[in-house]
Design a protein around this motif. Structure first.
Motif, PDB file in Angstrom:
ATOM      1  N   ASP A 323     -18.148   8.119-112.870  1.00 41.71           N
ATOM      2  CA  ASP A 323     -17.947   9.266-111.628  1.00 41.71           C
ATOM      3  C   ASP A 323     -19.500   9.777-111.312  1.00 41.71           C
ATOM      4  N   THR A 324     -19.428   9.618-109.883  1.00 40.39           N
ATOM      5  CA  THR A 324     -21.064  10.241-109.541  1.00 40.39           C
ATOM      6  C   THR A 324     -20.422  11.521-108.562  1.00 40.39           C
ATOM      7  N   SER A 325     -19.021  11.515-108.259  1.00 44.06           N
ATOM      8  CA  SER A 325     -18.776  12.716-107.260  1.00 44.06           C
ATOM      9  C   SER A 325     -18.816  13.859-107.677  1.00 44.06           C
ATOM     10  N   GLY A 326     -18.536  14.124-109.003  1.00 42.09           N
ATOM     11  CA  GLY A 326     -18.422  15.482-109.650  1.00 42.09           C
ATOM     12  C   GLY A 326     -17.196  16.123-110.100  1.00 42.09           C
ATOM     13  N   ILE A 327     -17.519  17.327-110.377  1.00 39.01           N
ATOM     14  CA  ILE A 327     -16.045  18.037-111.121  1.00 39.01           C
ATOM     15  C   ILE A 327     -15.534  19.153-110.206  1.00 39.01           C
TER      16      ILE A 327
END
Ligand code: NAP
Length: 500
Positions: A323-327
């Motif tokens: 995942d590179t969208s984030g939390i």
């Protein structure tokens, strides 16, 4: 002759066991090395205060799956303590820890160490000219010299995310790995994707049903030329230690002449490292969009270059998602990603590194006239040669400000610092000096030179990294190890002054 206040202090109501000429905080590679060098100089009156129950520092604490050194052991070991029994070229944590314990044992350092002593404060008494060191259990130690040997990577950093207290599964930081939590058949999230995560992700991905790696920034990763030593190689190394010394030289040269130039923005070397990285990535990952996500957009050398043979293979597995969208936030069952997808997890593992700044934050240090180290370093830590700072007399630091290396073995720096500190202590005794401090101007001009040089290096090409604090690089050294060793060879008395 001892000054009268030092002589009087000897009769103060303090257990003689808690009084020594030198107090060293920490028993990792730095504390062990200094203990050995003090003994070799005939200085046996020293105590090592260790918060845990054994020596070893970071190699005792970090036992996550796959924990290993990213510098080959032939160089990541003391130059004076050859070991022909390394099992791998790049040793695993357990064997490094064993090496440290065996060395501490060989030099009888356990007898000098007080375990379970977590230092919370240290203050310099202007009148008695002594350091008073206090531990969590309120035990008090005094010494003429105080040495910080706590390392730069010992306080795990666990960032907060919205609603992280609501998660009902297991969670822990890699530096406090909870081996009682079984990962077999579970769904896990790993936050972070740098040096530590890169080592444990391939190990745990094999066991898990599903793994999501939350990557904030990718890293430049190149192959780790590791393999087990063959028995005949161990035999040769045992019989002819010069063979290992030659190998040590080769590893050292690789660091100085392949990695350091990348940090000095050498275009050819950077292009070479990028090519190696892309070739390795292509061999493991067919999906071009995944390769793009894993390719850094910052120059080679701005952050630590990482070594792995199996990280990209692990990321390419069917049960792993990058995942590179984030939390967005934690939920009771897992994590809501910033791309709107909520994923359930049994376990969340933080591979989020260490609180490297401010330096020595966990210890409240007060120097001359009650000067606070935290305040003195509020704009970022700095020191003279990484060892001394003005206003904190007879205080010496190992692996202090601007002595971290991103290209070679830190043990080289630690050995140079040990010799420097021992030269200082023995030289003071010879000169009948009880207390000295580094001159303000010497420290200032040294740091101006250092920062001018660092500003031309790759570390300043990105905005944030653990090398930085207060907008300046506080952790890394600006040159090669040869230069540091040369500058540390003779104690520069002209840059220090007596404190009356
Ligand atoms: P690190 O290099 O500081 O990496 C921390 C990781 O967590 C990075 O990927 C970082 O992303 C990410 N992260 C931090 N805060 C985050 C947040 N709030 N949200 C999302 N992601 C976050 O820590 P490390 O991997 O533990 O390594 C630390 C140092 O230890 C290394 O540089 C190395 O010197 C040393 N080390 C050495 C060895 C060895 O073999 N000798 C092994 C392991 C570690 P960003 O990159 O975007 O900041």
């Amino acid at each position: 002759m001892l000054p009268w206040f030092l002589a009087v202090s000897w009769f103060m109501p303090l257990s003689s066991q808690n009084r020594s000429k030198v107090v060293i905080i920490g028993s990792g590679f730095s504390g062990i090395c200094l203990g050995i060098k003090l003994k070799e100089a005939g200085l046996n009156d020293f105590l090592i205060l260790e918060k845990a129950e054994d020596v070893g520092g970071t190699w005792r604490e970090n036992h996550y799956p796959g924990a290993a050194c990213d510098i080959p052991s032939a160089l990541y070991s003391y130059s004076f303590e050859h070991n022909s029994e390394w099992k791998y070229k790049w040793s695993k944590q357990a064997q490094i820890f064993e090496y440290q314990k065996s060395i501490a044992n060989k030099y009888s350092l356990y007898q000098h160490t007080r375990f379970g002593q977590n230092v919370i404060s240290a203050s310099f008494d202007d009148t008695l000219q002594l350091w008073t060191v206090t531990t969590v259990s309120q035990e008090v130690f005094t010494a003429q010299h105080l040495v910080s040997a706590v390392g730069q990577l010992h306080c795990p950093s666990t960032p907060h995310f919205p609603d992280d207290n609501t998660f009902t599964g297991a969670s822990f930081h890699a530096a406090n790995w909870d081996h009682s939590v079984s990962l077999k058949g579970k769904r896990a999230a790993v936050i972070g994707s740098a040096a530590s995560a890169l080592q444990f992700i391939p190990e745990i991905a094999k066991e898990l049903t599903h793994l999501t790696v939350f990557q904030r920034s990718p890293n430049w990763v190149i192959p780790k030329l590791d393999r087990p030593y063959k028995p005949w190689e161990q035999w040769l190394s045992d019989k002819f230690s010069f063979i290992t010394k030659l190998y040590r030289l080769k590893i050292w040269l690789t660091g100085e002449y392949l990695l350091l130039p990348a940090m000095r923005k050498n275009r050819l070397v950077r292009a070479h490292i990028r090519r190696i990285n892309q070739k390795m990535m292509k061999a493991s990952i067919a999906d071009t969009s995944l390769r793009k996500k894993l390719t850094p957009d910052y120059p080679v050398g701005s952050k630590r270059i990482l070594f792995s043979n199996n990280y990209y293979d692990a990321i390419a597995r069917d049960n792993v998602y990058l995942d590179t969208s984030g939390i967005e936030k934690f939920t009771p069952d897992g994590i809501l990603r910033k791309d709107g997808i909520e994923e359930p997890f049994d376990v969340i593992i933080y591979g989020t590194g260490f609180k490297t700044n401010p330096f020595l934050e966990a210890i409240d240090i007060k120097g001359l006239h009650g000067k606070s180290l935290r305040e003195a370093w509020s704009n970022g830590a700095e020191a003279y040669l990484g060892v001394s700072t003005h206003g904190f007399p007879n205080m010496h630091m190992m692996y202090g400000p601007n002595t971290n290396l991103a290209h070679n073995s830190i043990i080289i720096m630690i050995e140079a610092q040990s010799r420097y500190i021992v030269d200082c202590i023995t030289g003071m005794d010879d000169r009948k000096l009880a207390t000295i401090e580094v001159k303000k101007d010497s420290e200032k001009s040294y740091n101006e030179e250092l920062q001018n040089r660092l500003r031309k290096m790759a570390f300043y090409e990105i905005e944030h990294s653990w090398y930085m604090d207060g907008g300046k690089v506080t952790n890394n050294w600006a040159g090669g190890t040869v230069e540091y060793k040369r500058r540390m060879r003779h104690f520069p008395w002209a840059d220090y002054q007596a404190v009356e």
